[in-house]
Design a protein around this motif. Sequence first.
Motif, PDB file in Angstrom:
ATOM      1  N   GLU A  87      85.387  76.140  13.509  1.00 38.19           N
ATOM      2  CA  GLU A  87      85.595  74.833  14.145  1.00 38.19           C
ATOM      3  C   GLU A  87      86.336  74.997  15.462  1.00 38.19           C
ATOM      4  O   GLU A  87      87.547  75.191  15.501  1.00 38.19           O
ATOM      5  CB  GLU A  87      86.358  73.900  13.200  1.00 38.19           C
ATOM      6  CG  GLU A  87      86.395  72.459  13.683  1.00 38.19           C
ATOM      7  CD  GLU A  87      86.949  71.520  12.627  1.00 38.19           C
ATOM      8  OE1 GLU A  87      87.845  70.727  12.977  1.00 38.19           O
ATOM      9  OE2 GLU A  87      86.490  71.591  11.464  1.00 38.19           O
ATOM     10  N   ILE A  88      85.603  74.870  16.550  1.00 40.23           N
ATOM     11  CA  ILE A  88      86.143  75.002  17.902  1.00 40.23           C
ATOM     12  C   ILE A  88      86.330  73.625  18.504  1.00 40.23           C
ATOM     13  O   ILE A  88      85.374  72.869  18.649  1.00 40.23           O
ATOM     14  CB  ILE A  88      85.185  75.828  18.800  1.00 40.23           C
ATOM     15  CG1 ILE A  88      84.909  77.206  18.193  1.00 40.23           C
ATOM     16  CG2 ILE A  88      85.744  75.943  20.209  1.00 40.23           C
ATOM     17  CD1 ILE A  88      86.105  78.108  18.120  1.00 40.23           C
ATOM     18  N   GLY A  89      87.559  73.269  18.829  1.00 31.43           N
ATOM     19  CA  GLY A  89      87.807  71.998  19.498  1.00 31.43           C
ATOM     20  C   GLY A  89      87.816  70.772  18.611  1.00 31.43           C
ATOM     21  O   GLY A  89      87.972  69.658  19.105  1.00 31.43           O
ATOM     22  N   GLY A  90      87.598  70.934  17.319  1.00 28.81           N
ATOM     23  CA  GLY A  90      87.594  69.791  16.422  1.00 28.81           C
ATOM     24  C   GLY A  90      86.185  69.401  15.993  1.00 28.81           C
ATOM     25  O   GLY A  90      85.183  69.867  16.532  1.00 28.81           O
ATOM     26  N   ARG A  91      86.113  68.508  15.012  1.00 29.86           N
ATOM     27  CA  ARG A  91      84.834  68.127  14.418  1.00 29.86           C
ATOM     28  C   ARG A  91      83.897  67.454  15.414  1.00 29.86           C
ATOM     29  O   ARG A  91      82.687  67.718  15.418  1.00 29.86           O
ATOM     30  CB  ARG A  91      85.063  67.213  13.217  1.00 29.86           C
ATOM     31  CG  ARG A  91      85.684  67.931  12.012  1.00 29.86           C
ATOM     32  CD  ARG A  91      85.992  66.981  10.856  1.00 29.86           C
ATOM     33  NE  ARG A  91      84.813  66.280  10.398  1.00 29.86           N
ATOM     34  CZ  ARG A  91      84.612  64.981  10.529  1.00 29.86           C
ATOM     35  NH1 ARG A  91      85.533  64.225  11.117  1.00 29.86           N
ATOM     36  NH2 ARG A  91      83.514  64.419  10.080  1.00 29.86           N
ATOM     37  N   ASP A  92      84.424  66.576  16.254  1.00 29.32           N
ATOM     38  CA  ASP A  92      83.566  65.877  17.212  1.00 29.32           C
ATOM     39  C   ASP A  92      82.946  66.848  18.209  1.00 29.32           C
ATOM     40  O   ASP A  92      81.763  66.746  18.548  1.00 29.32           O
ATOM     41  CB  ASP A  92      84.367  64.803  17.954  1.00 29.32           C
ATOM     42  CG  ASP A  92      84.760  63.642  17.055  1.00 29.32           C
ATOM     43  OD1 ASP A  92      84.151  63.511  15.971  1.00 29.32           O
ATOM     44  OD2 ASP A  92      85.671  62.883  17.425  1.00 29.32           O
ATOM     45  N   VAL A  93      83.759  67.779  18.685  1.00 25.45           N
ATOM     46  CA  VAL A  93      83.255  68.772  19.636  1.00 25.45           C
ATOM     47  C   VAL A  93      82.169  69.614  18.973  1.00 25.45           C
ATOM     48  O   VAL A  93      81.119  69.884  19.573  1.00 25.45           O
ATOM     49  CB  VAL A  93      84.400  69.677  20.138  1.00 25.45           C
ATOM     50  CG1 VAL A  93      83.855  70.867  20.933  1.00 25.45           C
ATOM     51  CG2 VAL A  93      85.359  68.867  21.009  1.00 25.45           C
ATOM     52  N   MET A  94      82.401  70.016  17.730  1.00 25.72           N
ATOM     53  CA  MET A  94      81.408  70.836  17.033  1.00 25.72           C
ATOM     54  C   MET A  94      80.125  70.057  16.762  1.00 25.72           C
ATOM     55  O   MET A  94      79.018  70.604  16.886  1.00 25.72           O
ATOM     56  CB  MET A  94      81.996  71.354  15.724  1.00 25.72           C
ATOM     57  CG  MET A  94      83.002  72.472  15.888  1.00 25.72           C
ATOM     58  SD  MET A  94      82.327  73.945  16.731  1.00 25.72           S
ATOM     59  CE  MET A  94      81.001  74.421  15.606  1.00 25.72           C
ATOM     60  N   ARG A  95      80.249  68.792  16.395  1.00 21.13           N
ATOM     61  CA  ARG A  95      79.049  67.997  16.140  1.00 21.13           C
ATOM     62  C   ARG A  95      78.184  67.906  17.391  1.00 21.13           C
ATOM     63  O   ARG A  95      76.953  68.103  17.337  1.00 21.13           O
ATOM     64  CB  ARG A  95      79.432  66.594  15.659  1.00 21.13           C
ATOM     65  CG  ARG A  95      78.228  65.731  15.285  1.00 21.13           C
ATOM     66  CD  ARG A  95      78.633  64.453  14.586  1.00 21.13           C
ATOM     67  NE  ARG A  95      79.476  63.615  15.407  1.00 21.13           N
ATOM     68  CZ  ARG A  95      80.774  63.411  15.191  1.00 21.13           C
ATOM     69  NH1 ARG A  95      81.380  64.019  14.187  1.00 21.13           N
ATOM     70  NH2 ARG A  95      81.479  62.610  15.967  1.00 21.13           N
ATOM     71  N   ARG A  96      78.820  67.668  18.521  1.00 17.84           N
ATOM     72  CA  ARG A  96      78.057  67.577  19.767  1.00 17.84           C
ATOM     73  C   ARG A  96      77.513  68.945  20.190  1.00 17.84           C
ATOM     74  O   ARG A  96      76.425  69.039  20.778  1.00 17.84           O
ATOM     75  CB  ARG A  96      78.925  66.954  20.865  1.00 17.84           C
ATOM     76  CG  ARG A  96      79.151  65.455  20.661  1.00 17.84           C
ATOM     77  CD  ARG A  96      79.855  64.820  21.829  1.00 17.84           C
ATOM     78  NE  ARG A  96      81.264  65.142  21.872  1.00 17.84           N
ATOM     79  CZ  ARG A  96      82.225  64.421  21.296  1.00 17.84           C
ATOM     80  NH1 ARG A  96      81.915  63.353  20.592  1.00 17.84           N
ATOM     81  NH2 ARG A  96      83.498  64.763  21.412  1.00 17.84           N
ATOM     82  N   GLN A  97      78.263  70.012  19.888  1.00 22.20           N
ATOM     83  CA  GLN A  97      77.774  71.345  20.229  1.00 22.20           C
ATOM     84  C   GLN A  97      76.529  71.697  19.407  1.00 22.20           C
ATOM     85  O   GLN A  97      75.556  72.240  19.938  1.00 22.20           O
ATOM     86  CB  GLN A  97      78.866  72.393  19.989  1.00 22.20           C
ATOM     87  CG  GLN A  97      78.413  73.828  20.200  1.00 22.20           C
ATOM     88  CD  GLN A  97      77.946  74.109  21.602  1.00 22.20           C
ATOM     89  OE1 GLN A  97      78.736  74.172  22.535  1.00 22.20           O
ATOM     90  NE2 GLN A  97      76.638  74.296  21.771  1.00 22.20           N
ATOM     91  N   LEU A  98      76.555  71.389  18.119  1.00 23.57           N
ATOM     92  CA  LEU A  98      75.388  71.690  17.292  1.00 23.57           C
ATOM     93  C   LEU A  98      74.202  70.811  17.687  1.00 23.57           C
ATOM     94  O   LEU A  98      73.050  71.265  17.662  1.00 23.57           O
ATOM     95  CB  LEU A  98      75.735  71.510  15.811  1.00 23.57           C
ATOM     96  CG  LEU A  98      76.819  72.444  15.258  1.00 23.57           C
ATOM     97  CD1 LEU A  98      76.859  72.369  13.728  1.00 23.57           C
ATOM     98  CD2 LEU A  98      76.626  73.869  15.708  1.00 23.57           C
TER      99      LEU A  98
END
Length: 282
Positions: free
Chosen positions: A167-178
């Motif tokens: 988890e890099i940068g938090g859940r929101d950041v990861m969701r947008r990255q994926l």
Amino acid sequence: MVNIQSLDPTASPLDYYGWELRRQREAHGLKQGQLGEIIFCTGSLIGQIETTKKVPTRDFSERVDAALGTDGLFSRLIGLVLRSQLPTWFQPYAEMEAKAAYISTFQAQLVYGLLQTEEYARAVLSVEHHSKPDEMVAARMERQRILRRDQPPALWVVLSEAALLLEIGGRDVMRRQLAHLLSFRENPWVNVQILPFSTGQHTGMMGTFNLLRFDDDPDLFYMDGYDQGHMTANPHVIKERSVGYARLQASALSPEDSAALIARVMEERYGDRLQPEERTVA
């Protein structure tokens, strides 16, 4: 009397940019504040860029070109300026990456730089480059422009499943990255495969590495180090790593199954859901 800082335009791309910005501005008879008003920024920012205290952005450069009629001068310079902000040891790789016709990479923990969102890149780079994260992020985003060229390189990425779960940068950041990774599904030049944990031992256990192929130059192998990168065109290394990469591709999920796994992780691990303390008691 105002003390005007003198610049040596030969010192660096950033110094040349600042020197040229001041020269062009003065040639048009504009003060810093006046130019700032035209391109919707402060005169202070103009001054900071002219004296190399601030690194310009591509958007800034394009607005300066439009305001001063400089025929794309600053838009051409900005690529050199941003590349110069990369670590010195990494710059030779970035130059070769920009020339490659085919890029294949195995990433053991992180999403490959060319596929990172800006916020994900900021979270990664802020760990080691906390003194100038804006410059480092801008340089990374500039590298990604090669994927938007009329003839982009073919990019094949094998990501360890760890890259989806770390988890890099938090859940929101990861969701947008994926979600960003999934956006490349229809891109004919970009392929993403996930190497699942269930694979066990594999030929990428030595760590992250890249292979670059060119139309007219020898292939290159590149591997990151802590304070330097290792790049070689040794035929033995190229052959060994190319075979190793082919085995990684064979062990990884297909692009279609990889997209399905990315979507599942995005929804189940990083999707919108109530936190335990937010759940209502029936």
